[in-house]
Scaffold this active site. Structure first.
Site, mmCIF file in Angstrom:
data_model
loop_
_atom_site.group_PDB
_atom_site.id
_atom_site.type_symbol
_atom_site.label_atom_id
_atom_site.label_comp_id
_atom_site.label_asym_id
_atom_site.label_seq_id
_atom_site.Cartn_x
_atom_site.Cartn_y
_atom_site.Cartn_z
ATOM 1 C CE LYS A 192 -3.831 -2.181 -0.247
ATOM 2 N NZ LYS A 192 -3.797 -3.568 0.218
HETATM 3 C C1 LIG Z 1 -5.453 -4.803 0.677
HETATM 4 C C2 LIG Z 1 -6.629 -4.277 0.925
HETATM 5 C C3 LIG Z 1 -7.692 -4.894 2.058
HETATM 6 C C4 LIG Z 1 -6.794 -5.718 3.166
HETATM 7 O O1 LIG Z 1 -5.860 -4.794 3.311
HETATM 8 P P1 LIG Z 1 -5.408 -5.612 4.936
HETATM 9 O O2 LIG Z 1 -4.694 -4.222 5.660
HETATM 10 O O3 LIG Z 1 -4.124 -6.338 3.938
HETATM 11 O O4 LIG Z 1 -6.185 -6.333 5.801
HETATM 12 C C5 LIG Z 1 -8.757 -4.503 1.796
HETATM 13 N N1 LIG Z 1 -9.632 -4.118 0.338
HETATM 14 C C6 LIG Z 1 -9.283 -3.753 -0.337
HETATM 15 C C7 LIG Z 1 -10.087 -2.630 -1.749
HETATM 16 C C8 LIG Z 1 -7.342 -3.385 -0.149
HETATM 17 O O5 LIG Z 1 -6.854 -3.516 -1.499
#
Ligand SMILES: *Cc1c(COP(=O)(O)O)cnc(C)c1O
Length: 404
Positions: A192
């Site tokens: 992210k």
């Molecule tokens: C990465 C992601 C998540 C989950 O995030 P985590 O921190 O790994 O639980 C949820 N929704 C979307 C759209 C994502 O891309």
């Protein structure tokens, strides 16, 4: 030349975390402090995150965005037999949290331009059982939050933003996290826009939701009950007021988060620069380039992902006939790029195509024509802050070579 295999270290991934000496020193200090689980550093991270948003919100650190979404929906009162509206073009986490609570995800199609959930599809999906809407800010550009907010107010629905892609993103001048929704959830997963390894942040203006989320984050232990009933509290005393969860973020992770947050504007600047370079360099190719907010809208893009779509008329890439491949052109392009040491991905395989969701809810591809068409044509190009200009030139040159 294309047939020259790249050495392992010249492989360009589609994403890579940007961890510096600052993060390493901060983790070391945390480890040496003797306090490694949730404590003072996590509290500082929460405060710094709230300060970045610059609004009267509460920020609650959690060990993933998935955990944060679960807590948000739980606090919003979602329960068995409720319906929650979720886009089909998202990661499975956006929908699985609805199942955690015994509720039913109702999937909706995307807007053909932005690939965000389509407010008209949301409106059509509302029933007397609908309890909440979970907009996902696809790739880092905000969904149409004005239209979604209007629908929510008219029908008395909660809005829980899945902002896993959207830090930092502005929507008409306001940062996501400070909009008029009930709760916003950010992700600090490895790929992210900032990372804590694993982690997330839950943000809300509503003190009652914040109280419930804090309590359920750590086993349903109520600090408030603790304070209410005893004036001079022995440190061993606590009260469990619900069957909570174990979703707290460690100080080790928060130490990384504090340092990443300090760099987020620089990260955002570099991502924006790389996206603009792609836009300019790919403009002549048979690709649909990502939507971007109008320059005078006050909205910005986090550029978590740079997603292009092959135009229908795109010449077929060598090998596009690929046996059994439903999306020959796109699949072949991904394979040819990989041969040149360029990593790409697909965001997302729509949830209506995933066996669990498809079979549990009898979902049919024909009901999601926009997401279907997008899925068949889309790929995510490499974009990360440590990507050099020369790295990006390699991607651009390969695309020109394969698609011209
Ligand atoms: C990465 C992601 C998540 C989950 O995030 P985590 O921190 O790994 O639980 C949820 N929704 C979307 C759209 C994502 O891309």
């Amino acid at each position: 030349m294309p047939d020259q295999m790249p050495s392992a270290d010249s492989f360009l991934p589609f994403a890579l975390p940007d961890i510096g000496e600052e993060e390493i020193r901060a983790v070391e200090a945390c480890l040496r402090s003797g306090w490694v689980t949730t404590g003072p550093v996590t509290r500082r991270f929460e405060t710094a995150f709230r300060d970045y948003l610059g609004a009267e919100v509460e920020a609650i650190a959690v060990n993933s965005a998935t955990a944060g979404l679960h807590l948000a929906l739980e606090a919003a009162g979602v329960g068995p037999d409720d319906e929650v509206i979720v886009p089909t073009l998202t990661f499975t986490a956006s929908a699985e949290v609805v199942r955690y609570l015994g509720a039913r995800p109702v999937f909706v199609d995307a807007d053909p331009h932005t690939l965000n959930l389509d407010p008209a599809a949301v409106a059509a999906a509302i029933t007397p059982r609908t309890r909440a809407i979970v907009p996902v800010h696809f790739a880092g550009m905000a969904a149409d939050m004005d239209a979604i907010g209007q629908l929510a107010r008219r029908h008395g629905l909660r809005v829980i933003e899945d902002a896993a892609h959207a830090f930092p993103t502005r929507h008409r001048g306001r940062l996501v996290g400070t909009l008029d929704s009930d709760v916003t959830v950010f992700s600090f997963y490895a790929n992210k826009t900032m990372t804590t390894g694993e982690g997330g942040m839950v943000v809300t203006r509503d003190p009652r939701l914040a109280e419930r989320i804090r309590c359920m984050r750590l086993h349903g232990i109520s600090r408030d009950a603790f304070d209410r009933y005893t004036a001079r509290t022995p440190s061993w005393y606590y009260e469990v007021i619900a069957a909570g969860f174990k979703y707290n973020l460690t100080d080790i992770a928060s130490a990384i988060g504090i340092e990443q947050l300090r760099k987020i504007d620089r990260f955002q600047g570099r991502r924006t620069e790389l996206a603009a370079r792609y836009d300019a360099a790919l403009a002549g190719l048979p690709l649909v380039l990502p939507a971007r907010p109008a320059p005078d809208s006050g909205s910005t893009h986090a550029w978590h992902l740079y997603v292009v779509r092959l135009e229908r008329a795109a010449p077929s890439v060598d090998g596009a006939d690929g046996a059994g491949m439903a999306h020959g052109g796109r699949d072949a392009l991904i394979a040819r790029l990989a041969e040149r040491g360029i990593g790409t991905s697909v965001h997302f395989i729509p949830l209506h195509r995933q066996p669990y969701w498809r079979d549990s809810y009898g979902l049919r591809a024909a009901d999601f024509p926009i997401a279907e068409a997008a899925f068949g044509a889309m790929l995510t190009l490499p974009l990360y802050t440590r990507m050099g200009d020369a790295d990006q030139e390699r991607v651009i040159a390969a695309l020109h070579d394969l698609l011209s």
